[in-house]
Enzyme design. Structure first.
Site, PDB file in Angstrom:
ATOM      1  N   HIS A  37      29.066  16.429  37.301  1.00  8.30           N
ATOM      2  CA  HIS A  37      28.210  16.302  38.488  1.00  8.30           C
ATOM      3  C   HIS A  37      28.841  17.035  39.682  1.00  8.30           C
ATOM      4  O   HIS A  37      28.143  17.681  40.464  1.00  8.30           O
ATOM      5  CB  HIS A  37      28.055  14.833  38.886  1.00  8.30           C
ATOM      6  N   LYS A 149      23.790  21.054  30.265  1.00 14.61           N
ATOM      7  CA  LYS A 149      24.004  19.994  29.278  1.00 14.61           C
ATOM      8  C   LYS A 149      22.657  19.374  28.850  1.00 14.61           C
ATOM      9  O   LYS A 149      22.447  19.062  27.694  1.00 14.61           O
ATOM     10  CB  LYS A 149      24.935  18.948  29.889  1.00 14.61           C
ATOM     11  N   ARG A 187      27.661   8.700  29.663  1.00 15.63           N
ATOM     12  CA  ARG A 187      27.610   7.857  28.462  1.00 15.63           C
ATOM     13  C   ARG A 187      28.904   7.932  27.637  1.00 15.63           C
ATOM     14  O   ARG A 187      29.087   7.111  26.748  1.00 15.63           O
ATOM     15  CB  ARG A 187      26.407   8.218  27.597  1.00 15.63           C
TER      16      ARG A 187
END
Ligand code: PAF
Length: 285
Positions: A37, A149, A187
């Site tokens: 990010h 991604k 995740r």
């Protein structure tokens, strides 16, 4: 950094940016930020003079049996990371603010949202399309930055912006990886130590398949077989899909003659990981 939690607050801040003639770059996220990010935030800083980040775990993109409730959240830590990156505005609305009532508008991408991740996550991309359209309307960014991604998401958002004439440029930045090749993802925190050790098999499989194309393989079925075999050799990995598709249409080409997307979804226990690699076949002749 200014934190705004309401749509009215975001619009007021947007007016200030407009009056100052600032070019607004938006990074939409669901929080629990990692280096991937932050790479998007740094790219946004290069592309705009006012960097906005939204953090909103969007319920409409999670299926009934998915991980909306347990999706990791840590707004305080995220805000500190964004502050350190020199972000100008954090937009962090509540679910009630974004969806005061059940939305009736549906965003669908026929032919593009029922393949790859859309096949096993029905309604997921409709939820992504809806929330991203709302964010574009609320923030009115000049440019919005997304990660490679989520290749299918990036493709659909490009189409959303083009088809609905949002005056926004879509920028897609390369996947950020751990040193062993695992693509960064919020995740990844769900993985047990043994699953984490096995997870780089996704990237290994993608590299093997890209290597085969570079060496002259032009049959997508053979490339997919190589992806499946590499993932299949890892006992903890449960393959959901392994595809070699046209990078624009997401359809299976008869022969690899144009840019393709190699894409994988693999489960480790209850955790579903995705990864992909865009590959342009070398010119023949
Ligand atoms: O990629 C994500 O984090 C989300 O799908 C997005 C684009 C922020 C929409 O909720």
């Amino acid at each position: 950094m200014e934190t705004v939690e309401t749509i009215a607050g975001a619009r007021a801040r947007r007016c200030t940016d407009r009056a100052a003639g600032r070019r607004v770059a938006l990074v939409p996220t669901m929080g629990y930020l990692h280096e991937g990010h932050l790479a998007l935030v740094r790219r946004a800083r290069e592309l705009g003079d006012a960097v906005w980040v939204s953090i909103f775990v969007n319920p409409t993109q999670f299926g009934p049996n998915e991980d909306f409730e347990r999706y990791p959240r840590d707004l305080k830590r995220d805000a500190a990371l964004l502050e350190a990156e020199g972000v100008d505005v954090l937009f962090a609305p509540t679910v009630e603010e974004m969806y005061p009532r059940e939305p009736v508008v549906k965003v669908s991408f026929p032919g593009l949202d029922n393949v790859l991740c859309g096949a096993s996550r029905p309604g997921h991309f409709a939820g992504v399309g809806l929330v991203v359209a709302k964010l574009f309307n609320i923030v009115e960014p000049h440019v919005a930055v997304f990660g490679q991604k989520d290749a299918q998401q990036a493709l659909l958002i490009r189409r959303l912006a083009a088809d609905l004439s949002f005056p926004v440029e879509i920028e897609v930045t390369p996947t950020v990886r751990e040193p062993d090749g695992l693509a960064m993802s919020s995740r990844n925190t769900y993985l047990s130590p043994t699953e984490r050790a096995a997870a780089p098999v996704l990237y290994r499989a993608l590299l093997a398949a890209a290597g085969a194309i570079a060496a002259g393989e032009r049959d997508p079925a053979a490339v997919e077989a190589l992806l499946r075999a590499t993932v299949g050799a890892e006992p903890l990995a449960g393959l959901e899909y392994a595809v070699c598709v046209d990078a624009e249409t997401l359809g299976r080409p008869e022969r690899i003659g144009r840019p393709v997307l190699l894409a994988l979804a693999v489960r480790f226990g209850a955790t579903r990981l995705i990864d992909n690699l865009p590959v342009t076949p070398p010119e023949e002749g």
